[in-house]
Structure formats: structure tokens, C-alpha cells
Design an enzyme around this catalytic site. Structure first.
Site, PDB file in Angstrom:
ATOM      1  CD  GLU A 111     -13.941 -22.577  17.073  1.00  0.00           C
ATOM      2  OE1 GLU A 111     -13.176 -23.395  17.624  1.00  0.00           O
ATOM      3  OE2 GLU A 111     -14.678 -23.086  16.207  1.00  0.00           O
ATOM      4  CG  ASP A 113     -17.018 -21.412  14.422  1.00  0.00           C
ATOM      5  OD1 ASP A 113     -15.624 -21.347  14.516  1.00  0.00           O
ATOM      6  OD2 ASP A 113     -17.546 -22.358  15.247  1.00  0.00           O
ATOM      7  CD  GLU A 115     -18.936 -24.429  11.680  1.00  0.00           C
ATOM      8  OE1 GLU A 115     -17.978 -25.138  11.910  1.00  0.00           O
ATOM      9  OE2 GLU A 115     -20.173 -24.581  12.194  1.00  0.00           O
ATOM     10  CB  THR A 129     -22.724 -17.286  13.003  1.00  0.00           C
ATOM     11  OG1 THR A 129     -24.244 -17.125  13.529  1.00  0.00           O
ATOM     12  CG2 THR A 129     -22.682 -16.715  11.493  1.00  0.00           C
ATOM     13  N   GLY A 209     -29.427 -32.200   9.168  1.00  0.00           N
ATOM     14  CA  GLY A 209     -29.176 -32.818  10.297  1.00  0.00           C
ATOM     15  C   GLY A 209     -28.486 -34.285  10.246  1.00  0.00           C
TER      16      GLY A 209
END
Ligand SMILES: *[C@@H]1O[C@H](CO)[C@@H](O)[C@H](O)[C@H]1NC(C)=O
Length: 299
Positions: A111, A113, A115, A129, A209
Site C-alpha cells: 500500500e 498512501d 492522507e 504519506t 494526535g
């Protein structure tokens, strides 16, 4: 960091086809119309298109998010999407554009990514990433952007060949993930991948977070897409399609094996100015540095 696929339902594609056809124009955006290229993985009330079908909108509310994925898999190539992200208060909301070898969360998946982590109103987005090989990720980097990604469309893209994986924001390479020469490498190259995009609630981790929760009074949260493009090798069984490189494939030719001098200069500027988090410098998490970290260009 949790899956970002919207809950799948078994009938949305039919609904989508019916509604686009019953809507107005069936125009292909370049050579990649939505209906030819993608499958939708949410109920049709969480997906809308502009009247000319060129711009696509994904909706997230308390009940569900939405996503779409290519019908085909690809192995190596260049993949780009213009995206405009949720504006206003988007804390807790994640919009993703990613490649994955599996439509679910197979434990051995590869994968790659991109995001986008939303934020409280007026505060900056972060682009995260990550790279997974054989189901193992933990290769996060986070960057801030040099523009407001909610104000307009920008192009986010992946260049993927046997030499490296490059994450681009417009024309700027924000991250280069290299393939080592033989030996112990951590580079996803064996498995063909689908392309996906989705919007989902990740307020358990995404913003500060997980401290900032999604404000559902602001929903629906809407992300917008257009001009998907892929110059890539479409996977066809049987193996080994997409393995031999041919001269027609610019993305697998020598000039695409490394950054140009101008691209390297921009990438160095990004490294100096925009990195918010880099797993390669996180000694608490990785007392011994993951092997691919040593493949990076001099900082
Ligand atoms: C949100 O904004 C705050 C304050 O500017 C910042 O510390 C944080 O990194 C931003 N992004 C996310 C995803 O938390």
C-alpha cells in the site's frame, strides 16, 4: 493507522450508473470517466457529481463516509488526481488518495498512501504519506503544505517504477522512497495495485494526535475530485505482465529513475522547510534505522 475504506454496500455501482445516465451528459473526462474507471464503495447519497460529471464529490457524515477505487490494477506508472479538500472545520476528517494491492485489508497487502489530515478551522492541514510492504507499514512522513488545499484543486500524484516511488504535490516531489539494489529492501514492487480515494472519520488519531474530535454539526464534510490520470501498466493476468520495461513507458525510462536537477532542488527545499514528522529520524520508535532510510540523498 486504521482503514479508511467506507463501508461497502453491494448495489451502489448500479445506482451510480443509473443516476449518471439519467442525469445529463455522459462525457469522459479525458480518457478516464468515473463510470469506466471506478467502482463506488458507498451508498449513492454520499456521492455526487457536477452536472457535466467531470467533478466528483464524496460526502462524510455521522453515518458513513465514501470512497471509490479503480476497477483495474496497475503495476508501475504515474497516477494523478486533482483534489480539493474539506474546508472550514475539518478536524478528525481524513481524505485519502492511495494505492493498494487489495480491496480490503489483506494482512500481506502492499500500500502507498497519501492522507490529508484535517484541522480546526483556520489551522493548517497536514499531508501524511506512508508505504506498506507485505502488510507492514510504519513508514510515515508528515509535511505541511505551501498553500491552502481547501481553497482550490491541486494535483497529487505517485510515480512508481522499479527504482523509486515519488510522491508529488503539483510538480513538487515531496518524498522519494527508493528501492535498494538487491539485498534487504523494503520496496513494494511485486503486487499490482488499485487506486483508491476516500473520506472517513479518524478523530481517534488524525488531528493533534486524536485530541481534536470531529464536529458533526459541521457535516457533511465534502472532498472533491477531478481529472484522474494514469500513465501506467494495467495489470492483466497471467503474470508476468507489466514486468518487462518497454520504450513507450516514459515513467519507466532512465529520466524517470531519479529526480531531475530542478526537481531535486525543490525536494531539498521541502526537506528543509516542510517536514513535520519523519520516521527515519524517530529514534524512539526505531532505535535502529529502517534499512531504506540510508538510501536517501544527502540532506
Ligand atoms: C493542526 O493545527 C495545529 C495548530 O496549528 C498543529 O499543531 C497541527 O499539527 C495541525 N494538524 C494536525 C493534523 O493536527
Amino acid at each position: 493507522m486504521g482503514r479508511r475504506q467506507a463501508a461497502a454496500s453491494s448495489w451502489p455501482l448500479l445506482v451510480l450508473l443509473c443516476c449518471i445516465a439519467a442525469g445529463r451528459v455522459l462525457v469522459a473526462g479525458g480518457s478516464f470517466s468515473f463510470e469506466d474507471t471506478f467502482e463506488l464503495s458507498c451508498a449513492d447519497d454520499h456521492f455526487k457529481t457536477s452536472p457535466d460529471v467531470q467533478t466528483w464529490h464524496l460526502y462524510l457524515d455521522k453515518d458513513a463516509g465514501c470512497g471509490f477505487q479503480t476497477k483495474h490494477r496497475y503495476r508501475f506508472g504515474w497516477f494523478g488526481m486533482k483534489m480539493k479538500l474539506v474546508g472550514g472545520d475539518s478536524a478528525g476528517v481524513v481524505t485519502a488518495f492511495y494505492m493498494c494491492s487489495d480491496k480490503g485489508a489483506a494482512p500481506d497487502r502492499d500500500e502507498v498512501d497519501i492522507e490529508f489530515l484535517g484541522n480546526r478551522s483556520g489551522q493548517p492541514y497536514i499531508i501524511q504519506t506512508n508505504v506498506y510492504k507485505g502488510g507492514v507499514g510504519n513508514r510515515e512522513m508528515r509535511h505541511s503544505l505551501w498553500f491552502d488545499p481547501t481553497a482550490d484543486f491541486h494535483t497529487y500524484s505517485f510515480l512508481w517504477n522499479t527504482h523509486h516511488l515519488v510522491f508529488f504535490v503539483d510538480k513538487v516531489a515531496i518524498r522519494v522512497f527508493k528501492n535498494g539494489e538487491g539485498g534487504e529492501t523494503y520496496f513494494p514492487s511485486d503486487k499490482p495495485m488499485y487506486l483508491f480515494s476516500s473520506i472517513w472519520n479518524a478523530d481517534d488519531w488524525a488531528t493533534r494526535g486524536g485530541l481534536e474530535k470531529t464536529d458533526w454539526t459541521q457535516s457533511p464534510f465534502i472532498s472533491s475530485y477531478k481529472d484522474f490520470a494514469a500513465d501506467a501498466c494495467q495489470w492483466e493476468d497471467p503474470f508476468p505482465s507489466c514486468v518487462a520495461t518497454t520504450t513507450e513507458h516514459w515513467w519507466d525510462q532512465y529520466p524517470a529513475w531519479s529526480l531531475s536537477a530542478a526537481q531535486a532542488q525543490d525536494a531539498a527545499w521541502v526537506r528543509r522547510n516542510l517536514v513535520v514528522y519523519d520516521y527515519c529520524t524517530d529514534l524512539q520508535r526505531f532505535p535502529s534505522m529502517p534499512p531504506e532510510c540510508s538510501l536517501r540523498d544527502e540532506q
